[in-house]
Design an enzyme around this catalytic site. Structure first.
Site, PDB file in Angstrom:
ATOM      1  N   ARG A 230     -18.898  -0.850  -2.769  1.00 26.06           N
ATOM      2  CA  ARG A 230     -18.595  -1.667  -3.934  1.00 26.06           C
ATOM      3  C   ARG A 230     -19.578  -2.826  -4.073  1.00 26.06           C
ATOM      4  NH1 ARG A 230     -17.967  -6.878  -3.218  1.00 26.06           N
ATOM      5  NH2 ARG A 230     -16.460  -6.946  -4.910  1.00 26.06           N
TER       6      ARG A 230
ATOM      7  N   PHE B 254      -6.195  -0.033   5.174  1.00 23.70           N
ATOM      8  CA  PHE B 254      -4.809  -0.016   4.737  1.00 23.70           C
ATOM      9  C   PHE B 254      -4.377   1.389   4.329  1.00 23.70           C
ATOM     10  CE2 PHE B 254      -5.815  -4.571   3.250  1.00 23.70           C
ATOM     11  CZ  PHE B 254      -5.625  -5.051   4.525  1.00 23.70           C
TER      12      PHE B 254
ATOM     13  N   GLU C 263       0.810  -1.221   0.000  1.00 20.51           N
ATOM     14  CA  GLU C 263       0.000   0.000   0.000  1.00 20.51           C
ATOM     15  C   GLU C 263       0.842   1.269   0.000  1.00 20.51           C
ATOM     16  OE1 GLU C 263      -2.339  -3.399   1.196  1.00 20.51           O
ATOM     17  OE2 GLU C 263      -0.504  -2.565   2.092  1.00 20.51           O
TER      18      GLU C 263
END
Length: 317
Positions: free
Chosen positions: A170, A87, A62
């Site tokens: 999502r 993250f 990340e």
């Protein structure tokens, strides 16, 4: 455990972010997509399939993800970099802060599983992401309600000159705001419905719940206004304060910890304006949450429509 928070039978739209990014990229060849091993789980795979030459998979790294996005932005590209919110906020904060926010680069951070949208427990539940990011200078924060918000937000984020953070919804995302006289505008809150007894100020998926609770409360002869604030920073204090400067019960609703999110942004605006109003938050507790099924967890932590309705009736006495 990536589960839908849509209610049974609710209208949904598949992968609105992925399709909106593709549409925006067709209009703007500078848009590129990146992810850190989570393309399928952030709907970035749709962009990758359409524009493989404009997509970068950095793997489980990340910090590299956002460092690479910063470098791309320095060359004039417009990166959308996706990973899970935990993250981005916890693992890559310093890279986002110094590589992206400080030079005010046009990098769009796309964070999946914001708040309580997964049952995987504290390792994946980004209940404090807005609290972490609100303190970062130059960063715009968007908490969309549904597929309508996401589809309209993506091109506006691409056009915005500085860095942004999108709390991504999502998969099969509810489609709610098409039934209201509403248009997403970056940095603006909107009144979705009027009411004489209670005013809800909400963001994210909790605007959906606010609207459902308002309908349920109408059966109890309680009239509820709903103000949707999809942009958390900069906060549209003017619109929100205009609705709060009344004698109605005032409640904030957010899919985030009670610490550092919409409630505190609203309360700070009220204090600065000298309104002397009490604001009651409906939010996640300042705690690490349990793992489990989303409907069970939303009910346990007060985010379900029934729990919102019950809380309002309790407050009204």
């Amino acid at each position: 455990m990536i589960a839908s928070f849509a209610d049974p039978g609710q209208k949904t739209t598949p992968a609105p972010f992925g399709h909106a990014l593709v549409a925006a990229a067709r209009e703007n060849e500078k848009i590129v997509g990146l992810t850190a091993d989570l393309g399928k789980y952030t709907d970035m795979h749709i962009f990758a399939q359409e524009f493989p030459e404009r997509f970068v998979q950095v793997g489980m790294a990340e910090q590299l993800l956002f460092g690479a996005a910063a470098g791309m932005a320095e060359t004039g590209l417009i990166p959308f970099a996706s990973t899970y919110s935990v993250f981005a906020a916890r693992r890559a904060y310093d890279f986002i802060c110094l590589d992206i926010a400080e030079p005010e680069l046009n990098v769009n951070i796309v964070g999946g599983l914001p708040g309580l949208t997964t049952g995987y427990g504290p390792s994946h539940q980004a209940t404090e992401d807005m609290a972490i990011f609100r303190g970062m200078p130059n960063l715009t924060i968007v908490d969309p309600c549904d597929s309508v918000d996401i589809a309209a937000a993506v091109p506006q984020l691409a056009d915005h000159p500085g860095p942004t953070y999108l709390r991504l919804l999502r998969g099969q995302v509810p489609t709610v705001l098409d039934e209201y006289d509403y248009t997403f505008e970056l940095g603006k809150a909107k009144v979705l419905r009027d009411g004489t007894d209670v005013v809800f100020v909400s963001s994210g998926l909790m605007t959906m719940r606010a609207l459902l609770a308002a309908e349920a409360l109408a059966a109890d002869n309680v009239s509820v206004a709903v103000v949707h604030s999809p942009t958390i920073k900069p906060f549209d204090a003017e619109t929100v304060l205009r609705e709060l400067d009344t004698d109605r019960l005032a409640v904030t609703l957010e899919n985030h910890s009670v610490t550092g999110g919409l409630f505190e942004a609203t309360a700070a605006a009220v204090v600065r304006a000298g309104l002397g109003r009490q604001i009651t938050p409906i939010a996640l507790p300042d705690a690490f949450l349990d793992a489990g099924a989303l409907p069970t967890l939303h009910d346990r932590y007060g985010l379900s429509t029934d729990r919102v309705r019950d809380r309002v009736l309790e407050l009204l006495g």
